[in-house]
Design an enzyme around this catalytic site. Structure first.
Site, mmCIF file in Angstrom:
data_model
loop_
_atom_site.group_PDB
_atom_site.id
_atom_site.type_symbol
_atom_site.label_atom_id
_atom_site.label_comp_id
_atom_site.label_asym_id
_atom_site.label_seq_id
_atom_site.Cartn_x
_atom_site.Cartn_y
_atom_site.Cartn_z
ATOM 1 N N GLU A 1 38.745 67.374 -6.013
ATOM 2 C CA GLU A 1 38.422 65.973 -5.653
ATOM 3 C C GLU A 1 36.917 65.765 -5.539
ATOM 4 O OE1 GLU A 1 39.874 63.446 -6.049
ATOM 5 O OE2 GLU A 1 41.729 64.553 -6.367
HETATM 6 C C1 LIG Z 1 43.788 74.205 -7.818
HETATM 7 C C2 LIG Z 1 43.048 73.118 -8.502
HETATM 8 C C3 LIG Z 1 43.632 71.878 -8.629
HETATM 9 C C4 LIG Z 1 42.962 70.857 -9.297
HETATM 10 N N1 LIG Z 1 43.587 69.647 -9.495
HETATM 11 C C5 LIG Z 1 43.011 68.745 -10.328
HETATM 12 C C6 LIG Z 1 43.720 67.565 -10.738
HETATM 13 O O1 LIG Z 1 44.850 67.301 -10.306
HETATM 14 N N2 LIG Z 1 43.125 66.736 -11.612
HETATM 15 C C7 LIG Z 1 41.886 66.977 -12.126
HETATM 16 O O2 LIG Z 1 41.415 66.188 -12.939
HETATM 17 N N3 LIG Z 1 41.172 68.068 -11.741
HETATM 18 C C8 LIG Z 1 41.708 68.958 -10.877
HETATM 19 N N4 LIG Z 1 41.020 70.078 -10.510
HETATM 20 C C9 LIG Z 1 39.650 70.254 -10.980
HETATM 21 C C10 LIG Z 1 38.622 70.024 -9.856
HETATM 22 O O3 LIG Z 1 38.594 68.676 -9.487
HETATM 23 C C11 LIG Z 1 37.256 70.554 -10.359
HETATM 24 O O4 LIG Z 1 37.352 71.964 -10.318
HETATM 25 C C12 LIG Z 1 36.103 70.061 -9.532
HETATM 26 O O5 LIG Z 1 35.916 68.685 -9.682
HETATM 27 C C13 LIG Z 1 34.782 70.756 -9.903
HETATM 28 O O6 LIG Z 1 34.600 70.781 -11.285
HETATM 29 P P1 LIG Z 1 34.307 72.186 -12.011
HETATM 30 O O7 LIG Z 1 35.262 73.185 -11.489
HETATM 31 O O8 LIG Z 1 34.265 71.965 -13.464
HETATM 32 O O9 LIG Z 1 32.890 72.628 -11.486
HETATM 33 P P2 LIG Z 1 31.475 72.253 -12.144
HETATM 34 O O10 LIG Z 1 31.396 70.793 -12.383
HETATM 35 O O11 LIG Z 1 31.222 73.149 -13.286
HETATM 36 O O12 LIG Z 1 30.498 72.600 -10.946
HETATM 37 C C14 LIG Z 1 30.148 73.956 -10.629
HETATM 38 C C15 LIG Z 1 29.233 73.925 -9.407
HETATM 39 O O13 LIG Z 1 28.055 73.155 -9.706
HETATM 40 C C16 LIG Z 1 27.897 72.109 -8.768
HETATM 41 N N5 LIG Z 1 27.379 70.918 -9.453
HETATM 42 C C17 LIG Z 1 27.756 70.424 -10.654
HETATM 43 N N6 LIG Z 1 27.046 69.312 -10.947
HETATM 44 C C18 LIG Z 1 26.224 69.095 -9.921
HETATM 45 C C19 LIG Z 1 25.249 68.102 -9.598
HETATM 46 N N7 LIG Z 1 25.003 67.070 -10.434
HETATM 47 N N8 LIG Z 1 24.582 68.189 -8.439
HETATM 48 C C20 LIG Z 1 24.830 69.199 -7.575
HETATM 49 N N9 LIG Z 1 25.724 70.176 -7.819
HETATM 50 C C21 LIG Z 1 26.421 70.111 -8.971
HETATM 51 C C22 LIG Z 1 29.272 71.861 -8.172
HETATM 52 O O14 LIG Z 1 29.193 71.318 -6.860
HETATM 53 C C23 LIG Z 1 29.867 73.270 -8.181
HETATM 54 O O15 LIG Z 1 29.482 73.954 -7.032
HETATM 55 C C24 LIG Z 1 41.650 71.097 -9.808
HETATM 56 C C25 LIG Z 1 41.060 72.354 -9.645
HETATM 57 C C26 LIG Z 1 41.746 73.355 -9.027
HETATM 58 C C27 LIG Z 1 41.087 74.706 -8.942
#
Ligand SMILES: Cc1cc2nc3c(=O)[nH]c(=O)nc-3n(C[C@H](O)[C@H](O)[C@H](O)COP(=O)(O)OP(=O)(O)OC[C@H]3O[C@@H](n4cnc5c(N)ncnc54)[C@H](O)[C@@H]3O)c2cc1C
Length: 591
Positions: free
Chosen positions: A437
């Site tokens: 989220e």
């Molecule tokens: C169990 C589980 C359930 C999920 N359920 C859903 C779902 O139902 N629907 C859905 O669409 N997604 C879902 N997700 C995905 C989840 O919402 C994402 O994992 C989350 O939004 C973070 O995206 P990412 O993992 O690609 O991390 P990234 O975007 O790659 O980020 C990696 C790190 O970099 C930081 N970061 C990235 N950009 C910035 C910035 N501009 N400024 C500061 N810090 C930054 C982040 O805070 C994080 O610490 C789920 C994930 C899991 C693991």
């Protein structure tokens, strides 16, 4: 151990702190009498203990399974039956719109139900949890046809909903999504693309799943301004045919193993647009804001369960003698609850959990006022507070919910690390809430980068208005002078972030997480002062449970003496600026 709903605290917060009984004077909530509210809490407590909690451990042990030949996902034993009973008992419809079969009750009750469900089985709670957001998105932005087709079944829990944003190359930065929506002649769209980590993307609890999918129209701008939102059902409601939206596999995760987390392949699946072209983020934010508040309640729910377990353990486990002399002279040792360091851990859990619950229900109450007050100004002020506090609730309750669950585990010593006790599951389950989220770092960026500036600073001015008015009207309130100092600290930090952030956005970025914590601790300090004040009034009137009310006074004191001082170093952290955060050149990292 059987979970106990914190009913005394909930009653105190709803009626003594927030005055939720007054909601029944507003047309929209005329049905929400105090008797009905208390009955709902008690019924939910019973349901959670008898039906939901028994599925928790088995859900963790079995997890979900996937059949690649049929793309089917099977949930753990007992989930189907527990979900059926949950829907049949009307829990999916609690605060949903009346015209689509909902009960139209105050949202603050839904916050409480979320906490209780998540204390009992977070994984199971995920399925109806996301459905609720889908209902809101379709209700707020969908055409009348879409509303007629989907809302009744989603509200009744006959169907569930998902939220399909994330793709392999994009999580935080949704401008990068590649899923495409091509218009069909009949006004629908053909959706092609792959989404990952989709909660509840496929499962066996219900016959149909409505996916809310972000996709780009042909020629759409290559950013978040080019994203549209679509409703894509697993089974087409008119024809009953299977839509080509298939689960391609399950993720293997650290926790919430009973919640299916799916790769979803949309292979030309038929979808219908929700809202306007290229305005998908707006519609999706309706769903995400709700989901963010719900995820905050997940953190709190797990922390409450961890507290109950660790308190029970600390009362039973005999180790060493009290520093003040034997307290259990007939036994071989004293219960560990006598030791100051164990009490530190228990007090931190109890006081922070109750403070977080107050923050969440305060926000939930404002949400109700924002839709039910008769005057537009009042609704706007309440909505401003909800908008400002949504990232605070999400991030602080999941950070501290996780920390408190971890602290509960520590109280159990080695037992906490074993699977004989539920603490290790609570810690594993709670970790994800800080990530999905929108990660908590992104919540902090939302607070400083968006919410502080909205309406020329109207939202934050509204919060200071609430705090200042309380202090002016109640100079004799418990801890008023420490609260005055803390509000001044938040005000200075706000000016610092606003002025330095305008000159250099990296300054705001490096201060964001500390600033969000500072705001959370300040608002909770305000609520602890009010709780202590309300407890004093009840004690003076000679009514109520005296142990409960006295505990509130001691807890407020603990909060102010032991937890609130963190605000001092948060303020120093913010004021020291970005330099040491950003100064490393590439060669410094591995030096
Ligand atoms: C169990 C589980 C359930 C999920 N359920 C859903 C779902 O139902 N629907 C859905 O669409 N997604 C879902 N997700 C995905 C989840 O919402 C994402 O994992 C989350 O939004 C973070 O995206 P990412 O993992 O690609 O991390 P990234 O975007 O790659 O980020 C990696 C790190 O970099 C930081 N970061 C990235 N950009 C910035 C910035 N501009 N400024 C500061 N810090 C930054 C982040 O805070 C994080 O610490 C789920 C994930 C899991 C693991």
């Amino acid at each position: 151990m059987q979970y106990q709903v914190p009913i005394s605290d909930l009653r105190f917060l709803l009626f003594d702190l927030l005055g939720v009984d007054e909601l029944q004077q507003l047309d929209k909530y005329a049905e929400a009498t105090p008797d009905l509210i208390v009955t709902i809490l008690e019924e939910m407590g019973k349901f959670a203990a008898e039906v939901i909690q028994p599925t928790n451990k088995i859900g963790d042990q079995q997890g979900c399974s996937y059949d690649p030949t049929t793309h089917a996902v099977t949930t753990p034993d007992g989930f189907r039956e527990a979900y059926r009973q949950f829907a049949e008992a009307g829990w999916t419809a609690l605060d949903a719109p009346v015209e689509f079969g909902g009960q139209g009750l105050p949202h603050v009750l839904k916050f409480i139900v979320d906490e209780i469900v998540c204390s009992s089985n977070l994984s199971l709670g995920m399925y109806p949890g996301l459905t609720h957001g889908a209902i809101s998105a379709i209700y707020t932005h969908g055409s009348p046809e879409l509303q007629q087709t989907y809302l009744q079944k989603l509200v009744s829990g006959e169907w569930t909903g998902t939220m399909c944003l994330t793709e392999p190359q994009c999580g935080t930065d949704l401008g990068l999504i590649r899923t495409r929506a091509t218009p069909n002649d009949d006004g629908s769209y053909s959706i092609e693309g792959t989404k990952i980590w989709i909660t509840g993307g496929e499962h066996d609890l219900v016959d149909n799943i409505v996916h809310l999918v972000l996709a780009k129209l042909p020629g759409a701008p290559n950013s978040t301004k080019g994203i549209s939102l679509f409703a894509v059902p697993k089974v087409l409601p008119d024809s009953g045919e299977r839509n080509p939206a298939f689960c391609g596999g399950l993720e293997h995760k650290m926790g919430i193993k009973g919640s299916s987390t799916c790769v979803m392949n949309f292979e030309g699946a038929q979808g219908w647009m929700i809202g306007e072209p290229n305005q998908g983020m707006r519609a999706m934010f309706t769903m995400m804001n709700e989901a963010r508040l719900m995820v905050g309640m997940q953190g709190l729910g797990l922390a409450e369960m961890a507290f109950q377990e660790s308190l029970g353990f600390a009362r039973d486990r005999l180790q060493s003698r009290s520093l003040a002399g034997p307290q259990n002279p007939d036994g071989p040792a004293d219960p560990i609850i006598v030791h100051p360091d164990v009490r530190r851990m228990l007090m931190r859990q109890k006081v922070l959990n109750e403070g977080m619950r107050a923050l969440a229900l305060f926000t939930g109450h404002q949400l109700d006022l924002s839709v039910a007050l008769p005057d537009a100004d009042g609704r706007q002020q309440a909505d401003d507070l909800v908008q400002l506090l949504t990232p605070v609730v999400k991030a602080f309750l999941t950070d501290e919910g996780f920390n408190n669950a971890n602290m509960g585990l520590q109280v159990l010593g080695g037992a906490g690390f074993t699977t004989d006790w539920p603490l290790e599951q609570l810690v594993r389950d709670g970790r994800i809430a800080r990530i999905y989220e929108g990660t908590n770092g992104i919540q902090a960026m939302d607070l400083v980068g968006r919410k502080l500036g909205l309406g020329g600073g109207r939202l934050i001015a509204g919060l200071f208005g609430v705090l200042d008015e309380y202090l002016q009207d109640n100079p004799e309130a418990p801890h008023a002078s420490e609260l005055t100092d803390t509000v001044a600290l938040l005000r200075e930090a706000t000016s610092w972030v606003a002025s330095h952030g305008l000159e250099d956005p990296e300054q705001a970025g490096s201060a964001a997480s500390a600033y969000l914590r500072l705001m959370a601790l300040t608002v909770i300090a305000y609520l602890w002062s009010r709780m202590a004040y309300a407890a004093q009034a009840r004690i003076a009137s000679g009514e109520g449970d005296s142990a409960f009310l006295q505990a509130k006074l001691v807890s407020a004191r603990y909060y102010y003496e032991k937890l609130l001082p963190e605000t001092l170093w948060l303020a120093r952290d913010i004021n020291s600026g970005k330099e040491s955060v950003m100064a490393f050149a590439d060669e410094h990292w591995a030096a």
